[in-house]
Structures are given as C-alpha cells and as structure tokens.
Design an enzyme around this catalytic site. Structure first.
Site, mmCIF file in Angstrom:
data_model
loop_
_atom_site.group_PDB
_atom_site.id
_atom_site.type_symbol
_atom_site.label_atom_id
_atom_site.label_comp_id
_atom_site.label_asym_id
_atom_site.label_seq_id
_atom_site.Cartn_x
_atom_site.Cartn_y
_atom_site.Cartn_z
ATOM 1 N N ASP A 136 0.841 -1.196 0.000
ATOM 2 C CA ASP A 136 0.000 0.000 0.000
ATOM 3 C C ASP A 136 0.874 1.242 0.000
ATOM 4 O OD1 ASP A 136 -2.558 1.208 -0.010
ATOM 5 O OD2 ASP A 136 -2.314 1.698 2.107
ATOM 6 N N TYR A 138 1.202 5.772 -0.344
ATOM 7 C CA TYR A 138 0.815 7.019 0.348
ATOM 8 C C TYR A 138 1.110 8.123 -0.663
ATOM 9 C CZ TYR A 138 1.023 10.292 4.415
ATOM 10 O OH TYR A 138 0.837 11.301 5.340
ATOM 11 N N HIS A 143 -3.872 14.077 0.390
ATOM 12 C CA HIS A 143 -4.002 13.218 1.570
ATOM 13 C C HIS A 143 -2.764 13.360 2.462
ATOM 14 C CE1 HIS A 143 -4.829 9.723 4.074
ATOM 15 N NE2 HIS A 143 -3.657 9.208 3.752
ATOM 16 N N ARG A 152 1.851 16.760 12.294
ATOM 17 C CA ARG A 152 3.136 17.470 12.431
ATOM 18 C C ARG A 152 3.036 18.963 12.161
ATOM 19 N NH1 ARG A 152 4.206 12.653 9.853
ATOM 20 N NH2 ARG A 152 3.870 13.621 7.847
ATOM 21 N N GLU A 209 -10.094 4.009 3.834
ATOM 22 C CA GLU A 209 -9.257 4.772 2.915
ATOM 23 C C GLU A 209 -9.744 4.459 1.512
ATOM 24 O OE1 GLU A 209 -5.061 4.164 3.769
ATOM 25 O OE2 GLU A 209 -5.178 5.671 5.356
ATOM 26 N N GLU A 211 -9.266 4.073 -2.126
ATOM 27 C CA GLU A 211 -8.092 3.847 -2.965
ATOM 28 C C GLU A 211 -8.480 3.093 -4.226
ATOM 29 O OE1 GLU A 211 -4.615 2.307 -1.038
ATOM 30 O OE2 GLU A 211 -5.119 3.159 0.923
ATOM 31 N N ASP A 241 -8.833 0.463 2.158
ATOM 32 C CA ASP A 241 -7.774 0.078 3.092
ATOM 33 C C ASP A 241 -8.226 0.475 4.499
ATOM 34 O OD1 ASP A 241 -5.345 -0.503 4.298
ATOM 35 O OD2 ASP A 241 -4.496 1.446 3.785
ATOM 36 N N ARG A 245 -7.115 4.207 13.250
ATOM 37 C CA ARG A 245 -6.232 5.377 13.432
ATOM 38 C C ARG A 245 -5.581 5.433 14.801
ATOM 39 N NH1 ARG A 245 -5.365 6.175 8.301
ATOM 40 N NH2 ARG A 245 -7.290 6.624 7.142
ATOM 41 N N GLN A 248 -2.842 2.940 14.788
ATOM 42 C CA GLN A 248 -1.800 3.452 13.886
ATOM 43 C C GLN A 248 -0.956 4.530 14.566
ATOM 44 O OE1 GLN A 248 -3.494 4.859 10.211
ATOM 45 N NE2 GLN A 248 -1.529 5.336 9.263
ATOM 46 N N TYR A 252 3.059 3.526 14.612
ATOM 47 C CA TYR A 252 3.575 3.702 13.257
ATOM 48 C C TYR A 252 5.027 4.166 13.160
ATOM 49 C CZ TYR A 252 3.382 8.835 12.620
ATOM 50 O OH TYR A 252 3.611 10.179 12.664
ATOM 51 N N LYS A 261 -3.522 -1.699 9.932
ATOM 52 C CA LYS A 261 -3.971 -1.889 8.545
ATOM 53 C C LYS A 261 -4.182 -3.354 8.209
ATOM 54 C CE LYS A 261 -2.873 2.463 7.141
ATOM 55 N NZ LYS A 261 -3.655 3.332 6.261
ATOM 56 N N THR A 265 -8.712 -5.545 4.004
ATOM 57 C CA THR A 265 -8.676 -4.661 2.847
ATOM 58 C C THR A 265 -9.760 -5.177 1.909
ATOM 59 O OG1 THR A 265 -6.286 -4.361 3.087
ATOM 60 C CG2 THR A 265 -7.253 -3.774 0.959
ATOM 61 N N THR A 357 -4.559 6.562 -0.160
ATOM 62 C CA THR A 357 -5.828 7.296 -0.067
ATOM 63 C C THR A 357 -5.883 8.403 -1.101
ATOM 64 O OG1 THR A 357 -5.734 6.902 2.294
ATOM 65 C CG2 THR A 357 -7.348 8.505 1.539
ATOM 66 N N GLU A 371 -9.537 12.610 7.629
ATOM 67 C CA GLU A 371 -9.443 13.935 7.021
ATOM 68 C C GLU A 371 -10.795 14.655 7.018
ATOM 69 O OE1 GLU A 371 -7.610 11.594 3.703
ATOM 70 O OE2 GLU A 371 -6.863 13.583 3.184
HETATM 71 MN MN MN Z 1 -3.831 3.090 2.559
#
Ligand code: MN
Length: 428
Positions: A136, A138, A143, A152, A209, A211, A241, A245, A248, A252, A261, A265, A357, A371
């Site tokens: 997968d 990113y 996104h 961040r 997600e 996708e 996906d 959260r 994660q 992560y 994850k 899926t 995503t 989001e």
């Molecule tokens: Mn994904």
C-alpha cells in the site's frame, strides 16, 4: 493500431449493457469469479446485468486461447494473467465480438444463452484473483498534506522524501477480501496523548481509505522502467484500506503501519482491465521537484476515474461523504511498480498495489474520515446524525467509474458493513 474493443459506438445484444448509466457496457468487459446457487466457482465477465461464464463459453468452443485455454477453466484470474498481454488482448477481442450486437452466435441461441449467461443478481461474487502480495502506498499529495498537517503541522506536513519516491509499506495479502464481506472492528494497543500507559482495546477511530488497487499481471525480478511497469499492470479494482487510526498513531513510528492496517482490505468484485481504461488515461499532476530519471513518467499513466464514498448507518439511509477522482494522485501505479521493483524485489502475478488514499483539494474530496472530520474535531453530518469515525453497523461503499461519451466503465460497488469488536477479547 486503434483498439476496436474501446469504440464508443459498439453496442451489445445484452440490452441493459447499452444504457448510458450501466457500469458494464461492452467497452468494459471486466473479469470476476462467480458461483450460482452454491455451485462451483468459475471465471466470468460482466456484461449489462449478466455474467458470462468463461469456462462454459470455452467448453462450447466460443473462446479459443490456444495453449492458454486451460486458464479459462480456473477459479481465479492468476493463470489467465500469467498467460501474458497477448492472451489478454486476444480474449478481450473475442469477448467483444461474441457480445457485439451484430453477432448471432450466442444472441440467437436461447438454450446456449441460458447455459452461459447468469443474472448478476443471482450470482455470488468471490475474490477474483489470488492476492499473492499486497503493498500500500501514500501517494496523494492532498491526503499526505492533510494527514501530515494534523500530526506534524502544515510546515512539516510532507516528509522530506515524499516528493521523490512513492512512499509505501508491505501490507497483508491474507486479509484482502471481496466486497460484501463484513469487517469486524479490530482490537489493538492504543495510547491517547493524555494517557500515561497504553491499553488493549477495540479501536475507537476505525476508518476507511478510498483507494484504487492495481493488479500486477506479469512477473518480474529485475528493476522495471515506468513504461515497462505500465505494461505489467493487468487491471484495477476499487480498494478500501480499512485503518484503525488510534492503533496506527501508537505503532507507526519508526517502521510504518502494522496492526492498524492488517484487519481487512476490501476490493471490488470486478477487475477492470487496463485495456478498458485506455481511453481515460491522463497525466499525473505537474511535478513540484523533478523526479529522478527512473521514476519519471513517459506518458499519461493515471486515469480519469470519478470516485465517491457512501456511509449508511444501520437502519438508515446512505449519505455520500466524499467525492474525488483518481487523477488527483501524485504518483501513478506504474511509477509505484517501478519504484517497488527498483531494488530487485521480485513482483508476482497477483501482486496488489494500493494507490494510497485518494484525496482532492477540497473538504468534500477527502478520502478518509480522519481527514473529513479533521481528526475527529469537525464531525461530518450524515443521515440522522454525525460521524467522526465509523460506528458499529455502518456500511461503507466505494463507487467509481470512468465516463465516456454515452457510456461508462464501472467497477461495481466495494462495500462492507462494520461489525462490533468481538467481546471475548476483552475477557482475556
Ligand atoms: Mn492506505
């Protein structure tokens, strides 16, 4: 040479296929794996509101693939994909001719039609290919910026590598399921920002997600150019996906998502071929910094595919919560596959590559609840309530199509209901 199978003027004798809003016109011809009334699984092709039995059509002498003929008798697409692009083209051409309005062979033989065509409504659709590996990515600028801003701040939203490589992680092939399979809310280790210690609990921030999944149809064990990678992709599915959260956020760093994850899926049941999508190729957006030569695209390798997501609470009506387009991606699947193979990583037939995503520039274009609700701070309105993340009983449905002149290339829904976490885990 122009491909006749994409001619927008083609019509099928399967009448519903000719409706402008039908997802499965004769220009599409996506492949699936189906069974009827508990019978054996077979490969099929969607046409209008029907499924054509590929094994039956082969046995009747209507499809001829020479040495690859046996692939039509299998239950998944892997042997057919392994037969290579020349066979893919040959089969698509034969199917197009067989189903074309002017061809009487199957059209005028009622008994044969009854044996080979099944109403899609009566068919159970299975996972159409053996998922050999799952990776997968990113790769949507919007996104990555949204998520990075939340975690961040907007100044550091994009990691320093983001504009140079399509960031990815190796996911779990074992938990890829076909549309319609319920998904159970996962348990995992979580730790909120104000908590002193982690807890083991059901995910409270379970998410989707939106996708696209690209399916590798040609095996390789050497680095691929972007152009070669493009030719190795057999087709595409819609892909959800599922992402926890809260799990994660705790797990992560530094190696990326793991348990968050791995629950499931979901993929749509029909594999839409790259051939069917050929008229809808578009360029990736303009590069913000030049890519190194091995990742530069050499032509339009993304697709113009309209996408949306519906959320239906149990007993309620569906609300469309997101609308976006695959063309928003910064990296194409071909660039992702080229990057994936660059170290010599072998790629296998049935390798599934999640696009990452797909979000667009505006709020309504965001491809995840993370989001859409901005980390839970701005819940979205749905029929009869609001949502920050998924609640038990919610059904999430991804839809997508490429819009041609007077016809559309659809994927079939990618849908699943979320079931409550299993009680027993709490008592262990
Ligand atoms: Mn994904």
């Amino acid at each position: 040479m122009p491909d006749q199978t994409n001619d927008r003027n083609l019509r099928s004798w399967v009448e519903p296929a000719n409706r402008a809003d039908c997802e499965f016109p004769i220009q599409n011809l996506p492949y699936g794996s189906f069974s009827v009334a508990g019978g054996e699984r077979r490969l099929g092709v969607a046409i209008g509101d029907q499924v054509l039995d590929l094994r039956g059509a082969a046995d009747e002498g209507l499809l001829k693939l020479d040495e690859a003929q046996g692939a039509l008798r299998k239950q998944t697409l892997n042997p057919l994909m392994s037969a290579g692009p020349k066979v893919w083209t040959a089969l698509r051409t034969q199917l197009s001719r067989l189903l074309e309005a002017g061809n009487p062979v199957l059209r005028d033989d009622a008994a044969l039609r009854t044996r080979l065509l099944h109403p899609m409504a009566n068919a159970t659709l299975h996972l159409p290919f053996d998922v050999t590996e799952y990776t997968d990515f990113y790769a949507s600028r919007h996104h990555a910026f949204n998520v990075g801003s939340m975690f961040r701040g907007p100044e550091n939203a994009l990691p320093p590598n983001w504009l140079h490589i399509p960031i990815g992680y190796n996911g779990r092939a074992s938990s890829v399921v076909v549309s319609g399979t319920p998904v159970r809310r996962p348990w995992g280790q979580v730790k909120g920002p104000d908590e002193a210690a982690p807890r083991f609990a059901p995910s409270a921030r379970f998410d989707i997600e939106l996708e696209m999944g690209a399916i590798v149809g040609v095996a390789s064990d050497t680095p691929l150019s972007v152009a070669e990678a493009f030719e190795h992709i057999f087709g595409y599915v819609l892909l959800n996906d599922w992402s926890a959260r809260d799990i994660q956020a705790w797990e992560y760093q530094p190696l990326g998502p793991f348990q968050s994850k791995a629950t499931a899926t979901t993929v749509s049941p029909w594999v839409v071929t790259a051939s069917a999508l050929e008229p809808f190729r578009v360029n990736t957006p303009e590069r913000e910094v030049p890519l190194l030569p091995h990742l530069r695209d050499v032509g339009p390798m993304l697709y113009d595919i309209t996408l949306d997501v519906g959320l239906r609470p149990e007993g309620g009506a569906e609300t469309v919560i997101s609308r976006t387009n695959y063309r928003e991606m910064y990296y194409s699947a071909a660039q992702q596959l080229a990057h994936h193979s660059a170290c010599g990583c072998p790629m296998r037939v049935g390798d599934l590559l999640g696009s990452g995503t797909i979000s667009g520039p505006d709020r309504e274009n965001r491809g995840s609840l993370l989001e859409l609700s901005w980390g839970g701070k701005e819940p979205i309105e749905i029929d009869g309530g609001s949502r920050s993340f998924i609640e038990d009983g919610d059904t999430l449905t991804l839809r997508g199509h490429a819009q041609g002149e007077g016809y559309r290339i659809g994927f079939g829904a990618c849908t699943a209901q979320v079931l409550p976490a299993r009680r027993a885990m709490a008592e262990q």
